[in-house]
Enzyme design. Structure first.
Site, PDB file in Angstrom:
ATOM      1  N   ARG A 240      59.828   7.410 -93.234  1.00 46.29           N
ATOM      2  CA  ARG A 240      60.300   6.224 -92.541  1.00 46.29           C
ATOM      3  C   ARG A 240      61.589   6.599 -91.804  1.00 46.29           C
ATOM      4  O   ARG A 240      62.351   7.453 -92.267  1.00 46.29           O
ATOM      5  CB  ARG A 240      60.580   5.074 -93.517  1.00 46.29           C
ATOM      6  CG  ARG A 240      59.339   4.375 -94.067  1.00 46.29           C
ATOM      7  CD  ARG A 240      58.670   3.537 -92.984  1.00 46.29           C
ATOM      8  NE  ARG A 240      57.587   2.696 -93.496  1.00 46.29           N
ATOM      9  CZ  ARG A 240      56.308   3.062 -93.536  1.00 46.29           C
ATOM     10  NH1 ARG A 240      55.975   4.265 -93.124  1.00 46.29           N
ATOM     11  NH2 ARG A 240      55.392   2.229 -93.993  1.00 46.29           N
ATOM     12  N   GLU A 269      62.401   0.880 -84.627  1.00 46.31           N
ATOM     13  CA  GLU A 269      61.160   1.155 -83.915  1.00 46.31           C
ATOM     14  C   GLU A 269      60.770  -0.076 -83.105  1.00 46.31           C
ATOM     15  O   GLU A 269      60.766  -1.171 -83.651  1.00 46.31           O
ATOM     16  CB  GLU A 269      60.041   1.498 -84.900  1.00 46.31           C
ATOM     17  CG  GLU A 269      60.272   2.814 -85.625  1.00 46.31           C
ATOM     18  CD  GLU A 269      59.145   3.169 -86.579  1.00 46.31           C
ATOM     19  OE1 GLU A 269      58.235   2.334 -86.798  1.00 46.31           O
ATOM     20  OE2 GLU A 269      59.170   4.293 -87.115  1.00 46.31           O
ATOM     21  N   HIS A 288      55.161   6.598 -84.199  1.00 50.46           N
ATOM     22  CA  HIS A 288      54.663   6.152 -85.501  1.00 50.46           C
ATOM     23  C   HIS A 288      53.135   6.100 -85.518  1.00 50.46           C
ATOM     24  O   HIS A 288      52.532   5.059 -85.779  1.00 50.46           O
ATOM     25  CB  HIS A 288      55.248   4.777 -85.863  1.00 50.46           C
ATOM     26  CG  HIS A 288      55.224   4.504 -87.345  1.00 50.46           C
ATOM     27  ND1 HIS A 288      56.167   3.729 -87.978  1.00 50.46           N
ATOM     28  CD2 HIS A 288      54.361   4.893 -88.319  1.00 50.46           C
ATOM     29  CE1 HIS A 288      55.893   3.642 -89.269  1.00 50.46           C
ATOM     30  NE2 HIS A 288      54.788   4.355 -89.503  1.00 50.46           N
TER      31      HIS A 288
END
Length: 329
Positions: A240, A269, A288
């Site tokens: 993460r 993000e 991602h």
């Protein structure tokens, strides 16, 4: 008796997921591919029995404490840091996730990132498109080898072990560090227990992060940790974004404290276009997409949907993160 209602927070799921949910529930599909506004999440928690969110959709205590109807959240992710689990539990809201399915896809992506940086794949691709390949000269794109190097893995769960399995094909030495030692996996995969984080940092040529985001791992990689790494080493973050202190990463890359980084996650993000990280040539970055093979994406959505239906129809629920919630329903 009215059928339960489920909110699909995105409109990009495979049609068979909505069809499956529709067999058992009324389905409300949000016509968007972005995170809903917080006020919409609060509102829908009082109108729907189930949510199917992404792992970046924040479902906090305000949502859960005011949820008069919500019974289950089927997170389409392995990580659950987007949900306030204590608040869900005390309000009797079951949380499920989607483990197992994405391990191979994420392990493949780990090596895609590693090799992309090591062999200058994305950098040389950009150079060609910019018209910079005018003579045969390999020297601007001399990269790093992967074979016979030391691969360090922080977090040796399902994904980390799949990465170790792939590393054998590159004749890499694999060392790892995690919350607990795994002797059986060591024997099967030929992996070595690093003993502590400092040893992992100092000995790895490629350091891959595969840990969950917790209070203990948030900000794990900072200035001090980068200073312990080899100058020729590469960080690969598949965990993460907040596991890495992003400003410290920029400083380490800009000053060549480490050779480079290949990251699939950022904080926040999406990453802002003016983030200084994006100015660096020794960074490979993807949006991602670690689990984003077509088959895995759909399988995760279906697993989340099945968990939601099970919770709403009184069937056994797989992948329940907070079984204590059942006592508070």
């Amino acid at each position: 008796m009215a059928r339960p209602s489920v909110w699909l927070m995105r409109d990009y799921h495979d049609p068979k997921i909505e069809a499956y949910l529709s067999e058992h529930c009324e389905v409300v599909v949000r016509q968007s591919n972005i995170t809903p506004p917080h006020e919409d999440i609060v509102k829908m928690a009082s109108e729907c029995d189930g949510f199917l969110p992404e792992g970046i959709d924040i479902i906090d205590a305000e949502v859960l404490d005011s949820a008069s109807r919500l019974k289950v959240i089927g997170n389409r992710a392995v990580g659950t840091d987007n949900v306030d689990i204590p608040a869900a539990t005390r309000n009797g809201v079951i949380l499920t996730n989607t483990p197992g399915i994405l391990q191979d896809a994420c392990a493949d992506m780990t090596f895609a990132l590693l090799l992309s940086f090591a062999r200058q794949v994305t950098r040389s691709d950009r150079a060609i498109r910019a018209g910079k390949w005018t003579v045969f000269d390999q020297t601007p794109y001399l990269g790093l080898d992967a074979y016979n190097k030391t691969l360090g893995i922080f977090g040796f769960g399902g994904i980390g072990q799949k990465v170790a399995r792939r590393a054998a094909g590159f004749d890499m030495r694999v060392i790892y560090y995690s919350r607990s030692r795994k002797p059986e996996a060591e024997a099967e995969l030929g992996a070595e227990w690093a003993g502590d984080m400092e040893t992992l940092l100092r000995e790895s040529d490629y350091l891959c992060l595969h840990c969950p985001l917790t209070d203990e791992t948030r900000g794990l990689m900072g200035e001090e940790e980068f200073a312990m790494m080899k100058p020729a080493s590469v960080l690969v973050n598949m965990a993460r974004g907040p596991v890495v202190q992003q400003e410290a990463l920029y400083e380490a890359l800009a000053a060549n404290v480490i050779a480079g980084a290949a990251i699939d996650v950022t904080d926040p993000e999406p990453i802002p276009l003016d983030d200084p990280l994006l100015t660096l040539e020794n960074l490979v970055i993807t949006p991602h997409i670690g689990s984003a093979s077509a088959a895995t994406f759909t399988a995760m959505g279906m697993m989340a949907a099945r968990s939601i239906v099970a919770a709403l129809t009184g069937e056994p629920v797989e992948n329940m993160v907070n079984p204590e919630a059942l006592a508070n329903r």
